[in-house]
Design a protein around this motif. Structure first.
Motif, PDB file in Angstrom:
ATOM      1  N   LEU A   1     -91.847  46.970 -25.571  1.00 52.60           N
ATOM      2  CA  LEU A   1     -92.832  47.052 -26.651  1.00 52.60           C
ATOM      3  C   LEU A   1     -93.021  45.687 -27.305  1.00 52.60           C
ATOM      4  O   LEU A   1     -92.046  44.985 -27.600  1.00 52.60           O
ATOM      5  N   ALA A   2     -94.278  45.341 -27.551  1.00 54.91           N
ATOM      6  CA  ALA A   2     -94.599  44.206 -28.413  1.00 54.91           C
ATOM      7  C   ALA A   2     -94.589  44.721 -29.841  1.00 54.91           C
ATOM      8  O   ALA A   2     -95.204  45.754 -30.148  1.00 54.91           O
ATOM      9  N   LEU A   3     -93.882  44.012 -30.715  1.00 49.13           N
ATOM     10  CA  LEU A   3     -93.702  44.456 -32.099  1.00 49.13           C
ATOM     11  C   LEU A   3     -94.290  43.441 -33.066  1.00 49.13           C
ATOM     12  O   LEU A   3     -94.133  42.236 -32.898  1.00 49.13           O
ATOM     13  N   GLY A   4     -94.958  43.946 -34.102  1.00 46.37           N
ATOM     14  CA  GLY A   4     -95.537  43.079 -35.126  1.00 46.37           C
ATOM     15  C   GLY A   4     -96.526  43.864 -35.958  1.00 46.37           C
ATOM     16  O   GLY A   4     -96.676  45.078 -35.798  1.00 46.37           O
ATOM     17  N   ASN A   5     -97.215  43.167 -36.864  1.00 47.20           N
ATOM     18  CA  ASN A   5     -98.233  43.831 -37.680  1.00 47.20           C
ATOM     19  C   ASN A   5     -99.574  43.850 -36.944  1.00 47.20           C
ATOM     20  O   ASN A   5    -100.298  44.833 -36.946  1.00 47.20           O
ATOM     21  N   PHE A   6     -99.921  42.748 -36.313  1.00 47.02           N
ATOM     22  CA  PHE A   6    -101.097  42.629 -35.433  1.00 47.02           C
ATOM     23  C   PHE A   6    -102.433  42.779 -36.146  1.00 47.02           C
ATOM     24  O   PHE A   6    -103.410  43.201 -35.540  1.00 47.02           O
ATOM     25  N   ASP A   7    -102.517  42.445 -37.439  1.00 44.80           N
ATOM     26  CA  ASP A   7    -103.813  42.515 -38.100  1.00 44.80           C
ATOM     27  C   ASP A   7    -104.719  41.423 -37.546  1.00 44.80           C
ATOM     28  O   ASP A   7    -104.437  40.229 -37.657  1.00 44.80           O
ATOM     29  N   GLY A   8    -105.809  41.823 -36.923  1.00 45.35           N
ATOM     30  CA  GLY A   8    -106.737  40.897 -36.290  1.00 45.35           C
ATOM     31  C   GLY A   8    -106.482  40.689 -34.815  1.00 45.35           C
ATOM     32  O   GLY A   8    -107.354  40.249 -34.084  1.00 45.35           O
TER      33      GLY A   8
ATOM     34  N   LYS B   1     -84.960  53.010 -30.356  1.00 44.12           N
ATOM     35  CA  LYS B   1     -84.141  53.572 -29.274  1.00 44.12           C
ATOM     36  C   LYS B   1     -84.620  54.961 -28.885  1.00 44.12           C
ATOM     37  O   LYS B   1     -84.586  55.337 -27.705  1.00 44.12           O
ATOM     38  N   SER B   2     -85.094  55.725 -29.877  1.00 46.17           N
ATOM     39  CA  SER B   2     -85.572  57.083 -29.590  1.00 46.17           C
ATOM     40  C   SER B   2     -86.829  57.069 -28.731  1.00 46.17           C
ATOM     41  O   SER B   2     -87.146  58.058 -28.062  1.00 46.17           O
ATOM     42  N   LEU B   3     -87.556  55.941 -28.748  1.00 45.48           N
ATOM     43  CA  LEU B   3     -88.753  55.815 -27.907  1.00 45.48           C
ATOM     44  C   LEU B   3     -88.395  55.455 -26.464  1.00 45.48           C
ATOM     45  O   LEU B   3     -89.241  55.556 -25.575  1.00 45.48           O
ATOM     46  N   GLY B   4     -87.153  55.001 -26.269  1.00 51.41           N
ATOM     47  CA  GLY B   4     -86.722  54.574 -24.939  1.00 51.41           C
ATOM     48  C   GLY B   4     -86.758  53.067 -24.768  1.00 51.41           C
ATOM     49  O   GLY B   4     -86.690  52.564 -23.640  1.00 51.41           O
ATOM     50  N   LEU B   5     -86.851  52.346 -25.883  1.00 54.19           N
ATOM     51  CA  LEU B   5     -87.003  50.897 -25.813  1.00 54.19           C
ATOM     52  C   LEU B   5     -85.831  50.231 -25.104  1.00 54.19           C
ATOM     53  O   LEU B   5     -84.664  50.500 -25.400  1.00 54.19           O
ATOM     54  N   THR B   6     -86.177  49.351 -24.189  1.00 59.99           N
ATOM     55  CA  THR B   6     -85.191  48.511 -23.503  1.00 59.99           C
ATOM     56  C   THR B   6     -85.419  47.044 -23.836  1.00 59.99           C
ATOM     57  O   THR B   6     -84.480  46.290 -24.043  1.00 59.99           O
ATOM     58  N   ARG B   7     -86.722  46.650 -23.899  1.00 52.43           N
ATOM     59  CA  ARG B   7     -87.082  45.266 -24.164  1.00 52.43           C
ATOM     60  C   ARG B   7     -88.052  45.193 -25.333  1.00 52.43           C
ATOM     61  O   ARG B   7     -89.034  45.942 -25.380  1.00 52.43           O
ATOM     62  N   ALA B   8     -87.780  44.262 -26.245  1.00 55.66           N
ATOM     63  CA  ALA B   8     -88.674  43.996 -27.370  1.00 55.66           C
ATOM     64  C   ALA B   8     -89.292  42.616 -27.195  1.00 55.66           C
ATOM     65  O   ALA B   8     -88.608  41.674 -26.789  1.00 55.66           O
ATOM     66  N   VAL B   9     -90.574  42.502 -27.505  1.00 51.95           N
ATOM     67  CA  VAL B   9     -91.267  41.218 -27.475  1.00 51.95           C
ATOM     68  C   VAL B   9     -91.754  40.936 -28.889  1.00 51.95           C
ATOM     69  O   VAL B   9     -92.523  41.718 -29.462  1.00 51.95           O
ATOM     70  N   VAL B  10     -91.290  39.826 -29.462  1.00 60.37           N
ATOM     71  CA  VAL B  10     -91.604  39.522 -30.862  1.00 60.37           C
ATOM     72  C   VAL B  10     -91.898  38.042 -31.034  1.00 60.37           C
ATOM     73  O   VAL B  10     -91.580  37.217 -30.171  1.00 60.37           O
ATOM     74  N   GLY B  11     -92.489  37.705 -32.170  1.00 64.01           N
ATOM     75  CA  GLY B  11     -92.699  36.315 -32.535  1.00 64.01           C
ATOM     76  C   GLY B  11     -91.477  35.760 -33.248  1.00 64.01           C
ATOM     77  O   GLY B  11     -90.577  36.514 -33.654  1.00 64.01           O
TER      78      GLY B  11
ATOM     79  N   GLN C   1     -79.034  42.225 -30.684  1.00 64.58           N
ATOM     80  CA  GLN C   1     -77.797  42.989 -30.546  1.00 64.58           C
ATOM     81  C   GLN C   1     -78.061  44.381 -29.985  1.00 64.58           C
ATOM     82  O   GLN C   1     -77.146  45.022 -29.439  1.00 64.58           O
ATOM     83  N   ALA C   2     -79.304  44.859 -30.118  1.00 69.15           N
ATOM     84  CA  ALA C   2     -79.635  46.218 -29.686  1.00 69.15           C
ATOM     85  C   ALA C   2     -80.434  46.272 -28.387  1.00 69.15           C
ATOM     86  O   ALA C   2     -80.303  47.231 -27.618  1.00 69.15           O
ATOM     87  N   PHE C   3     -81.261  45.252 -28.137  1.00 75.44           N
ATOM     88  CA  PHE C   3     -82.172  45.280 -26.992  1.00 75.44           C
ATOM     89  C   PHE C   3     -82.275  43.909 -26.347  1.00 75.44           C
ATOM     90  O   PHE C   3     -81.964  42.880 -26.964  1.00 75.44           O
ATOM     91  N   GLU C   4     -82.769  43.916 -25.112  1.00 76.16           N
ATOM     92  CA  GLU C   4     -83.199  42.655 -24.504  1.00 76.16           C
ATOM     93  C   GLU C   4     -84.410  42.191 -25.307  1.00 76.16           C
ATOM     94  O   GLU C   4     -85.378  42.942 -25.452  1.00 76.16           O
ATOM     95  N   THR C   5     -84.340  40.997 -25.832  1.00 78.51           N
ATOM     96  CA  THR C   5     -85.387  40.546 -26.758  1.00 78.51           C
ATOM     97  C   THR C   5     -86.034  39.262 -26.263  1.00 78.51           C
ATOM     98  O   THR C   5     -85.348  38.267 -26.004  1.00 78.51           O
ATOM     99  N   HIS C   6     -87.350  39.302 -26.123  1.00 79.36           N
ATOM    100  CA  HIS C   6     -88.119  38.131 -25.715  1.00 79.36           C
ATOM    101  C   HIS C   6     -88.797  37.561 -26.968  1.00 79.36           C
ATOM    102  O   HIS C   6     -89.647  38.225 -27.571  1.00 79.36           O
ATOM    103  N   VAL C   7     -88.407  36.362 -27.356  1.00 77.28           N
ATOM    104  CA  VAL C   7     -88.968  35.720 -28.546  1.00 77.28           C
ATOM    105  C   VAL C   7     -90.042  34.728 -28.099  1.00 77.28           C
ATOM    106  O   VAL C   7     -89.750  33.763 -27.388  1.00 77.28           O
ATOM    107  N   VAL C   8     -91.266  34.990 -28.506  1.00 78.60           N
ATOM    108  CA  VAL C   8     -92.401  34.167 -28.084  1.00 78.60           C
ATOM    109  C   VAL C   8     -92.650  33.089 -29.137  1.00 78.60           C
ATOM    110  O   VAL C   8     -92.757  33.404 -30.335  1.00 78.60           O
ATOM    111  N   PRO C   9     -92.761  31.827 -28.736  1.00 75.56           N
ATOM    112  CA  PRO C   9     -93.010  30.749 -29.705  1.00 75.56           C
ATOM    113  C   PRO C   9     -94.311  30.976 -30.472  1.00 75.56           C
ATOM    114  O   PRO C   9     -95.277  31.551 -29.949  1.00 75.56           O
ATOM    115  N   LEU C  10     -94.335  30.519 -31.714  1.00 70.55           N
ATOM    116  CA  LEU C  10     -95.540  30.620 -32.523  1.00 70.55           C
ATOM    117  C   LEU C  10     -96.656  29.794 -31.902  1.00 70.55           C
ATOM    118  O   LEU C  10     -96.417  28.709 -31.369  1.00 70.55           O
TER     119      LEU C  10
END
Length: 293
Positions: A20-27, A102-112, A130-139
């Motif tokens: 899942l990509a996570l954020g507010n995403f306004d715009g 976790k209840s959604l089945g998340l394995t990987r998070a993609v965040v800024g 600590q909870a998921f494989e996390t991909h941090v995307v540069p600003l």
């Protein structure tokens, strides 16, 4: 892309291995799109998490959930999760939010780089890692500054719709239903389509803009006015209305999209309707020159 609406008390079917990509995403601006591009590269199932309600009921927004899903259409995500962020959502601790994912089945998070979550924004990237494989995307930066929804709002409030387009990766657009107005434009030779916005959109600074109006999927060149009509009778709040250049279409009751391309001038009060009509002719010519460039 399948839309999945859910709430804290009615969770969707768990999808193991979910990204899942996570954020507010306004715009859903260029910075947000960099997260979506990273998410779509991951193994399926992939998706993005949106919130049903704006975080502030009084602050105008850049895009509705419907808009965000539409802007995601060019990407190859499997799911758009839409969480009903009722008042109880804002009391979730960072641990509660992680359990929800976790209840959604998340394995990987993609965040800024600046992603925060949980009550009081107590959670951060280290908690996610600590909870998921996390991909941090540069600003994403343009002109040395971070691309952000705040920066886009500032551009729009200055009337700089071209600057906003640079940050969004597309023209700024609002949508709504075409409704009957006072018919004053028709009286002076410039009939307009009055827009009842779908939601509390941020309108660009009052003035006249060259733009496109989409009706039934057809784009029309347009002169779009945002303002309170000070010459004819000042309104209490700004409205958006558009004169279709070279076309007259019955759009009443239809969904329309107003796309802002270039600011022509600021709002002015004229001494008479005749003077206003003369200025609109000049504005129309400015719009036509823009489309011919």
């Amino acid at each position: 892309m399948e839309r999945i609406d859910f709430g804290l008390r009615k969770l969707p079917e768990k999808k193991e291995g979910l990204t899942l990509a996570l954020g507010n995403f306004d715009g859903l601006h260029l910075g947000h799109q960099s997260l979506v591009k990273e998410a779509e590269l991951q193994p399926s199932p992939t998706g993005i998490l949106f919130f049903k309600r704006p975080f502030s009921s009084s602050r105008p927004i850049l895009s509705s959930v419907e808009d965000k899903i539409r802007y995601c259409a060019p990407f190859s995500l499997d799911f758009a999760y839409v969480l009903d962020n009722s008042p109880s959502f804002y009391s979730l601790s960072k641990e509660d939010f992680l359990r929800l994912l976790k209840s959604l089945g998340l394995t990987r998070a993609v965040v800024g780089e600046d992603f925060r979550f949980g009550k009081g924004k107590e959670g951060g990237i280290k908690d996610l890692q600590q909870a998921f494989e996390t991909h941090v995307v540069p600003l994403v930066r343009i002109g040395g500054e971070k691309v952000s929804s705040t920066r886009i709002r500032e551009s729009l409030l200055r009337g700089d719709v071209e600057g906003a387009e640079d940050l969004l990766g597309r023209p700024y657009e609002i949508q709504g239903e075409v409704v009957h107005g006072l018919q004053n434009g028709r009286k002076i030779g410039y009939p307009t389509l009055n827009l009842k916005p779908l939601c509390n959109y941020l309108l660009p600074q009052n003035g006249v803009y060259a733009g496109l109006v989409y009706l039934s999927g057809i784009p029309y060149k347009a002169m779009i006015n945002v303002g309170v009509n000070p010459t004819i009778g000042k309104l209490s709040l700004p409205i958006a209305e558009a004169h279709l250049i070279g076309a007259e279409v019955d759009g009443y009751g239809k969904r329309a999209y107003f796309s802002f391309l270039k600011r022509i001038r600021g709002e002015r009060k004229f001494a008479s309707l005749k003077e206003l009509s003369a200025q609109l002719k000049v504005d129309e010519g400015s719009c036509l020159r823009y489309f011919q460039e």
